[in-house]
Design a protein around this motif. Sequence first.
Motif, PDB file in Angstrom:
ATOM      1  N   UNK A  56       0.829  -1.209   0.000  1.00 47.71           N
ATOM      2  CA  UNK A  56       0.000   0.000   0.000  1.00 47.71           C
ATOM      3  C   UNK A  56       0.860   1.255   0.000  1.00 47.71           C
ATOM      4  N   UNK A  57       1.918   1.252   0.817  1.00 46.89           N
ATOM      5  CA  UNK A  57       2.810   2.411   0.901  1.00 46.89           C
ATOM      6  C   UNK A  57       3.554   2.612  -0.413  1.00 46.89           C
ATOM      7  N   UNK A  58       4.033   1.520  -1.008  1.00 45.68           N
ATOM      8  CA  UNK A  58       4.740   1.602  -2.286  1.00 45.68           C
ATOM      9  C   UNK A  58       3.842   2.194  -3.364  1.00 45.68           C
ATOM     10  N   UNK A  59       2.581   1.745  -3.413  1.00 45.76           N
ATOM     11  CA  UNK A  59       1.642   2.258  -4.409  1.00 45.76           C
ATOM     12  C   UNK A  59       1.372   3.740  -4.217  1.00 45.76           C
ATOM     13  N   UNK A  60       1.177   4.154  -2.956  1.00 46.23           N
ATOM     14  CA  UNK A  60       0.886   5.558  -2.661  1.00 46.23           C
ATOM     15  C   UNK A  60       2.056   6.471  -3.004  1.00 46.23           C
ATOM     16  N   UNK A  61       3.267   5.965  -2.825  1.00 42.67           N
ATOM     17  CA  UNK A  61       4.452   6.798  -3.063  1.00 42.67           C
ATOM     18  C   UNK A  61       4.883   6.761  -4.521  1.00 42.67           C
ATOM     19  N   UNK A  62       4.978   5.569  -5.102  1.00 41.00           N
ATOM     20  CA  UNK A  62       5.477   5.442  -6.465  1.00 41.00           C
ATOM     21  C   UNK A  62       4.513   5.987  -7.509  1.00 41.00           C
ATOM     22  N   UNK A  63       3.216   5.770  -7.296  1.00 39.96           N
ATOM     23  CA  UNK A  63       2.232   6.178  -8.298  1.00 39.96           C
ATOM     24  C   UNK A  63       2.329   7.645  -8.693  1.00 39.96           C
ATOM     25  N   UNK A  64       2.177   8.577  -7.744  1.00 42.25           N
ATOM     26  CA  UNK A  64       2.295  10.007  -8.085  1.00 42.25           C
ATOM     27  C   UNK A  64       3.665  10.386  -8.629  1.00 42.25           C
ATOM     28  N   UNK A  65       4.729   9.779  -8.065  1.00 41.89           N
ATOM     29  CA  UNK A  65       6.088  10.119  -8.524  1.00 41.89           C
ATOM     30  C   UNK A  65       6.293   9.721  -9.985  1.00 41.89           C
ATOM     31  N   UNK A  66       5.795   8.549 -10.359  1.00 43.71           N
ATOM     32  CA  UNK A  66       5.928   8.092 -11.743  1.00 43.71           C
ATOM     33  C   UNK A  66       5.163   9.027 -12.677  1.00 43.71           C
ATOM     34  N   UNK A  67       3.968   9.462 -12.254  1.00 42.62           N
ATOM     35  CA  UNK A  67       3.161  10.352 -13.091  1.00 42.62           C
ATOM     36  C   UNK A  67       3.855  11.700 -13.295  1.00 42.62           C
ATOM     37  N   UNK A  68       4.497  12.216 -12.257  1.00 46.97           N
ATOM     38  CA  UNK A  68       5.114  13.541 -12.329  1.00 46.97           C
ATOM     39  C   UNK A  68       6.436  13.521 -13.084  1.00 46.97           C
ATOM     40  N   UNK A  69       7.282  12.538 -12.787  1.00 46.31           N
ATOM     41  CA  UNK A  69       8.672  12.602 -13.263  1.00 46.31           C
ATOM     42  C   UNK A  69       8.985  11.696 -14.456  1.00 46.31           C
TER      43      UNK A  69
END
Length: 322
Positions: A248-261
């Motif tokens: 859950x933590x990985x999804x919450x952190x990686x998801x937005x970061x992948x979209x932005x960067x």
Amino acid sequence: MAVRNETRVTHFILLGLYSDPGLQIIFFLLFLVMYFLAIAGNLLILVTIYADTSLHCPMYFFLSNLSFLDLSFATVTVPKYLVNFLFQRKTIFFSDCMSQMFFVHFIGGAECFHLTLMAYDRYVAICNPLRYNTIMNRQVCLLLVFCTWVGGFVHALAQSFPTIQLPFCGPNEVNHFFCDTHPLSLLACSSASTRISETADMINSGTLALSCFLVVSISYAYIISTVLKIRSSEGRKKAFSTCASHLMVVTLFYGPCVFIYMRPSVTFAADKLISVFYTIMTPWLNPVIYTLRNEKVRKAMKKLGGRKVSVLEGQLKKDFVM
């Protein structure tokens, strides 16, 4: 040369999330509450793990480091946003802006590596339980955590250096609530330099995200394969529950970061709002996720609370007798 001889920008103006006064108040209150909850939640986890000797094992050592990273990540961006709103001073000096950008990527990169490390820890615990204490001994754990911080530092250097080298001669309004590579690169005087900077950012972020994603995916492929071989349903449930919080933590952190960067240099209206997820939402939610789903941590917190009450009652009785 002509571009660099022009007047350089000495400060930037952070425009924030929205210009509408009503929305600004709502986001200010939301950020304020979430920031204090993030501070309180992560500090509680740190104190609980430190005070309870039953939690002095690799899994909770990594969790305490994650809490420290979350505390740091939220503190790098949120206080400046709150101060800007309260005092209506939306300016930030050039050096402070570059420092903020560097630490955002330093701590963010370290957290990416650390979440990957936690996936590897779960892989060793589930797939090699008899050798777990030997493989994940104290020296190895300290070395691995140190490597995540070094990895974050190297990532921050590679991500920030091209942006710091850009020629800024105006305008100086950053369309964001904190200093970041993409909104800053849009303000550069030279379009060629901007393209180089954004290409370097994508390559660096892509390498980081892809390498972490591969390690996490491989770790969980082995974990799932091993768990499915467990005969008892109770055993499978217990094994999956130890991984659910991390996923859950990985999804919450990686998801937005992948979209932005990890996309071409196109600015979307939702970029600033999505940035809220990994700058403040994730640091606030991580303690909630780990405490609600981890019975051992909940019991340790209750024990810590009971110990504090006992100490307080003993002190009150002593004062009363005196």
